[in-house]
Motif scaffolding. Structure first.
Motif, PDB file in Angstrom:
ATOM      1  N   VAL A 212       0.967  -1.136   0.069  1.00 18.75           N
ATOM      2  CA  VAL A 212      -0.051   0.122   0.089  1.00 18.75           C
ATOM      3  C   VAL A 212       0.841   1.170  -0.017  1.00 18.75           C
ATOM      4  O   VAL A 212       0.737   1.852  -0.957  1.00 18.75           O
ATOM      5  CB  VAL A 212      -1.099   0.009   1.259  1.00 18.75           C
ATOM      6  CG1 VAL A 212      -1.781   1.240   1.419  1.00 18.75           C
ATOM      7  CG2 VAL A 212      -1.752  -1.151   0.993  1.00 18.75           C
ATOM      8  N   PRO A 213       1.819   1.354   0.844  1.00 19.39           N
ATOM      9  CA  PRO A 213       2.671   2.456   1.043  1.00 19.39           C
ATOM     10  C   PRO A 213       3.331   2.757  -0.380  1.00 19.39           C
ATOM     11  O   PRO A 213       3.676   3.898  -0.893  1.00 19.39           O
ATOM     12  CB  PRO A 213       3.540   2.282   1.940  1.00 19.39           C
ATOM     13  CG  PRO A 213       2.956   1.559   2.999  1.00 19.39           C
ATOM     14  CD  PRO A 213       2.120   0.400   2.198  1.00 19.39           C
ATOM     15  N   ALA A 214       3.852   1.608  -1.081  1.00 27.04           N
ATOM     16  CA  ALA A 214       4.614   1.706  -2.306  1.00 27.04           C
ATOM     17  C   ALA A 214       3.510   2.078  -3.409  1.00 27.04           C
ATOM     18  O   ALA A 214       4.223   2.972  -4.331  1.00 27.04           O
ATOM     19  CB  ALA A 214       5.175   0.067  -2.539  1.00 27.04           C
ATOM     20  N   MET A 215       2.481   1.661  -3.551  1.00 25.98           N
ATOM     21  CA  MET A 215       1.501   1.996  -4.528  1.00 25.98           C
ATOM     22  C   MET A 215       1.023   3.359  -4.344  1.00 25.98           C
ATOM     23  O   MET A 215       0.992   4.162  -5.315  1.00 25.98           O
ATOM     24  CB  MET A 215       0.259   1.217  -4.483  1.00 25.98           C
ATOM     25  CG  MET A 215      -0.557   1.469  -5.565  1.00 25.98           C
ATOM     26  SD  MET A 215      -1.819   0.320  -6.064  1.00 25.98           S
ATOM     27  CE  MET A 215      -1.120  -1.081  -6.849  1.00 25.98           C
ATOM     28  N   VAL A 216       0.779   3.793  -3.150  1.00 24.86           N
ATOM     29  CA  VAL A 216       0.307   5.304  -2.911  1.00 24.86           C
ATOM     30  C   VAL A 216       1.570   6.319  -3.285  1.00 24.86           C
ATOM     31  O   VAL A 216       1.293   7.202  -3.863  1.00 24.86           O
ATOM     32  CB  VAL A 216      -0.097   5.414  -1.422  1.00 24.86           C
ATOM     33  CG1 VAL A 216      -0.658   6.887  -1.200  1.00 24.86           C
ATOM     34  CG2 VAL A 216      -1.262   4.631  -1.244  1.00 24.86           C
ATOM     35  N   SER A 217       2.519   5.737  -2.718  1.00 22.15           N
ATOM     36  CA  SER A 217       3.909   6.851  -3.078  1.00 22.15           C
ATOM     37  C   SER A 217       3.883   6.931  -4.489  1.00 22.15           C
ATOM     38  O   SER A 217       4.428   7.933  -4.931  1.00 22.15           O
ATOM     39  CB  SER A 217       5.082   6.110  -2.452  1.00 22.15           C
ATOM     40  OG  SER A 217       6.278   6.904  -2.853  1.00 22.15           O
ATOM     41  N   GLY A 218       3.898   5.787  -5.396  1.00 17.68           N
ATOM     42  CA  GLY A 218       4.207   5.810  -6.775  1.00 17.68           C
ATOM     43  C   GLY A 218       3.064   6.584  -7.295  1.00 17.68           C
ATOM     44  O   GLY A 218       3.306   7.305  -8.225  1.00 17.68           O
ATOM     45  N   SER A 219       1.942   6.481  -7.126  1.00 15.51           N
ATOM     46  CA  SER A 219       0.840   7.215  -7.738  1.00 15.51           C
ATOM     47  C   SER A 219       0.842   8.720  -7.421  1.00 15.51           C
ATOM     48  O   SER A 219       0.564   9.420  -8.109  1.00 15.51           O
ATOM     49  CB  SER A 219      -0.533   6.574  -7.205  1.00 15.51           C
ATOM     50  OG  SER A 219      -0.878   5.260  -7.480  1.00 15.51           O
ATOM     51  N   VAL A 220       1.247   8.945  -5.908  1.00 15.48           N
ATOM     52  CA  VAL A 220       1.315  10.355  -5.687  1.00 15.48           C
ATOM     53  C   VAL A 220       2.354  11.264  -6.556  1.00 15.48           C
ATOM     54  O   VAL A 220       1.960  12.298  -7.281  1.00 15.48           O
ATOM     55  CB  VAL A 220       1.564  10.647  -4.166  1.00 15.48           C
ATOM     56  CG1 VAL A 220       1.871  12.004  -3.803  1.00 15.48           C
ATOM     57  CG2 VAL A 220       0.241  10.355  -3.558  1.00 15.48           C
TER      58      VAL A 220
END
Length: 306
Positions: A212-220
């Motif tokens: 979750v942190p990895a996906m959100v970080s990449g998306s942001v």
């Protein structure tokens, strides 16, 4: 003793520093993980790429582009995937691999500061621009509907470029629009790598699953970077659509023409950019999550062997 910090950024620095000096295993792994993560994210998000492509070619709404794809049938759904799959895989290989190599060269012992990450990201973006600008140039000519009759295939474009002299092949052919490409890629890479770990670390402290942190970080990061640099994306597309020996507008003239044709209004420059920004958000979210997952699996296996 306090709880150990298991945030993704800190783990990455620990793994990097733990490598035996002189060994190239980490660097070769970084290139491989970058290639695999970009390959997988490009395959998964290709439908968005195809909708955007139809909009660029036919200047139609999203609904019409989707209707065209639906009428063509599932057998043609992934037609045309090989060029972006190849270029994006190569992009991931260069971006993640050169970033890691450069970061370890700048700061061999660590820890890696914001300045170190920014410098390594900036330089990896330069490498990416030099290597991939010719691919983007050819792709933008192919996507220009006004040139379909004159240049129906990639071979016809390459034949035109190769008919120029050496300097013409570079300035008018393969590297047309290179300076805005260089600025866009270097700044985009620097922004992504500078803020990916801080965002990911902050979310990891909330006890969320690792992906979750990895996906959100990449998306942001993908959203913000694309939003900030979108005018350069438009400028590159306009500059690289020109072809032939006829007088081509300079960088400044191209920027001025883009500004004038959009009524000298910033929001008109962003018209049609919603899907591009969405694509960037989804693509970089998936890429970061897949890269983080593969990285963890790889180091877990290595620790078990050791």
């Amino acid at each position: 003793m306090g709880e150990p910090n298991h945030s993704p950024g800190k783990e990455l620095q620990h793994w990097t520093q733990a490598e035996t000096p002189g060994k190239k295993s980490w660097h070769s792994q970084a290139y491989a993980l970058g290639a695999i993560s970009n390959f997988m994210s490009t395959f998964l998000t290709f439908p968005i790429y195809k909708v955007v492509f139809r909009q660029q070619i036919h200047a139609v709404a999203v609904s019409e582009a989707l209707r065209q794809l639906w009428q063509e049938g599932p057998q043609y759904f992934y037609r045309g995937i090989y060029p972006p799959l190849l270029s994006k895989t190569l992009q991931g290989t260069l971006l993640f691999g050169t970033y890691d190599s450069l970061l370890c060269s700048i700061s061999p012992e660590g820890p890696h500061s914001l300045g170190h990450r920014w410098a390594a990201g900036l330089m990896s973006g330069v490498v990416e621009a030099v290597a991939l600008s010719p691919f983007e140039r050819v792709q933008n000519v192919l996507q220009d509907g006004r040139k379909q009759a004159r240049f129906p295939t990639t071979f016809s474009i390459l034949k035109e470029f190769n008919s120029y002299g050496l300097w013409g092949r570079l300035s008018l052919g393969y590297y047309r629009g290179f300076w805005p490409v260089l600025l866009r890629n270097s700044l985009g890479s620097a922004l992504y790598f500078s803020f990916k770990d801080p965002i990911q670390d902050g979310l990891a402290k909330q006890g969320l699953p690792h992906w979750v942190p990895a996906m959100v970080s990449g998306s942001v990061n993908g959203t913000i970077t694309c939003l900030v640099l979108y005018p350069l994306i438009v400028l590159v597309a306009n500059m690289q659509s020109h072809i032939g020996w006829q007088s081509m507008p300079s960088l400044w003239a191209s920027a001025q023409d883009m500004w004038d044709t959009r009524g000298r209004k910033v929001f008109l420059i962003y018209r049609g950019g919603s899907l591009v920004i969405l694509r960037s958000s989804v693509t970089w979210g998936l890429t970061t999550a897949i890269h983080d997952f593969l990285q963890r699996r790889s180091h877990s296996r290595k620790e078990l062997k050791d």
